[in-house]
Design an enzyme around this catalytic site. Structure first.
Site, short mmCIF file in Angstrom:
data_model
loop_
_atom_site.label_atom_id
_atom_site.label_comp_id
_atom_site.label_asym_id
_atom_site.label_seq_id
_atom_site.Cartn_x
_atom_site.Cartn_y
_atom_site.Cartn_z
N CYS A 1 -7.69 -2.08 8.66
CA CYS A 1 -6.31 -2.17 7.90
C CYS A 1 -5.71 -0.60 7.89
O CYS A 1 -4.70 -0.53 8.18
CB CYS A 1 -6.29 -3.04 6.76
SG CYS A 1 -6.41 -4.88 6.94
N HIS B 1 -1.42 -5.46 1.88
CA HIS B 1 -2.74 -6.40 1.74
C HIS B 1 -2.45 -7.94 0.84
O HIS B 1 -1.59 -7.68 -0.09
CB HIS B 1 -3.82 -5.67 1.14
CG HIS B 1 -4.81 -5.04 1.75
ND1 HIS B 1 -4.87 -3.88 1.90
CD2 HIS B 1 -5.49 -5.45 3.09
CE1 HIS B 1 -5.90 -3.44 2.98
NE2 HIS B 1 -6.18 -4.46 3.30
N GLU C 1 0.71 -1.37 -0.10
CA GLU C 1 0.15 -0.09 0.09
C GLU C 1 0.86 1.27 0.20
O GLU C 1 1.83 1.32 0.42
CB GLU C 1 -0.80 0.13 1.24
CG GLU C 1 -1.93 -1.24 1.19
CD GLU C 1 -3.17 -1.09 0.22
OE1 GLU C 1 -3.04 -0.06 -0.20
OE2 GLU C 1 -3.73 -2.09 -0.05
N ARG D 1 -17.79 -0.24 6.94
CA ARG D 1 -19.07 -0.98 6.12
C ARG D 1 -19.71 -1.93 7.29
O ARG D 1 -20.91 -2.10 7.26
CB ARG D 1 -18.58 -1.66 5.18
CG ARG D 1 -19.48 -2.33 4.27
CD ARG D 1 -19.13 -3.30 2.98
NE ARG D 1 -18.08 -4.09 3.25
CZ ARG D 1 -18.47 -5.35 3.63
NH1 ARG D 1 -19.68 -5.76 3.93
NH2 ARG D 1 -17.64 -6.44 3.95
N1 PCA Z 1 -8.75 -7.10 6.52
C1 PCA Z 1 -9.23 -5.71 6.94
C2 PCA Z 1 -9.36 -5.62 8.34
C3 PCA Z 1 -8.42 -6.95 8.96
C4 PCA Z 1 -7.89 -7.41 7.71
O1 PCA Z 1 -7.07 -8.40 7.52
C5 PCA Z 1 -9.19 -4.48 6.13
O2 PCA Z 1 -8.57 -4.57 4.95
O3 PCA Z 1 -9.47 -3.67 6.66
#
Ligand code: PCA
Length: 224
Positions: free
Chosen positions: A151, A174, A88, A98
């Site tokens: 996240c 991610h 990111e 959400r």
């Molecule tokens: N993904 C979520 C929160 C925890 C995770 O593993 C997100 O993308 O915000």
């Protein structure tokens, strides 16, 4: 005879999340757990599982930053539907959930840190990481949004906590779902990668982060 003081081994703090949204696993913690205690490019990996909860996640992370004094921090999270390892680029100062988090909180349009800057950029070499992953035959692309859920909350809180710590580099990545998670979803089945592939890619990302101090100049942009 003088002896050289032993240099303490640098620490990489690697975080993952507990499962959320009714899942029973989260690839981010599966991967972090698998790499705990490994030495990557001379640095020792210390893994930490974060609650998927607004506020609580940053409390746990803040305590670990103070205790471990890492030189590099990589926070991992699950991104349902993404096919790529996604380093990111930017964390934004916004919570807009959400669904309720695991502590039942569902902030709407609130800042992560009131009065703090709108955004922070990752200080990890995200272009070099994406390039190294692709070179290894793994799917990877720089991402320009970590969303507005837990996240992004952790990514923003991490960068805010480290804003005055020179020399500490940090960021977020991610990961796609695991195959067993994708198999439980309705058609069209979302993309996934096996755990061994995710572990391999994150290890490579960490070694790239340790050894690359100036990021690669390569396009990772996108049109709106
Ligand atoms: N993904 C979520 C929160 C925890 C995770 O593993 C997100 O993308 O915000």
């Amino acid at each position: 005879r003088e002896r050289m003081a032993a240099m303490p081994q640098p620490v990489i703090l690697l975080t993952g999340f507990e499962p959320f949204d009714g899942e029973s696993v989260n690839p981010s913690w599966q991967v972090a757990q698998a790499l705990h205690g490994e030495t990557v490019a001379g640095a020792r990996v210390q893994s930490l599982c974060l609650p998927c909860a607004f506020g609580d996640a940053l409390d746990v992370l803040g305590a670990a930053l103070a205790r471990q004094r890492p030189g590099i921090v990589l926070a991992l999270g699950q991104a349902t539907g993404r096919a790529d390892f996604s380093p990111e680029r930017v964390a934004i100062n916004l919570n807009d959930a959400r669904i309720p988090c695991n502590a039942g909180r569902q902030p709407i349009d609130e800042p992560v840190v009131p009065g703090a800057p709108a955004a922070y950029f990752s200080t990890l070499p995200i272009k070099a990481i994406a390039a190294a992953l692709r070179e290894a035959g793994l799917p990877a692309a720089v991402s320009h949004s970590a969303g507005t859920y837990v996240c992004n909350h952790v990514f923003y809180g991490l960068m805010h906590a480290l804003r005055r710590r020179r020399g500490v580099r940090a960021g977020f990545m991610h990961l796609p779902l695991l195959p067993e998670q994708a198999a439980q979803r309705a058609w069209p089945t979302p993309a996934s990668l096996p755990l061994a592939t995710l572990v391999h890619g994150v290890r490579l990302s960490l070694s790239t982060a340790v050894t690359t101090t100036a990021d690669l100049r390569a396009s990772g942009g996108a049109e709106g």
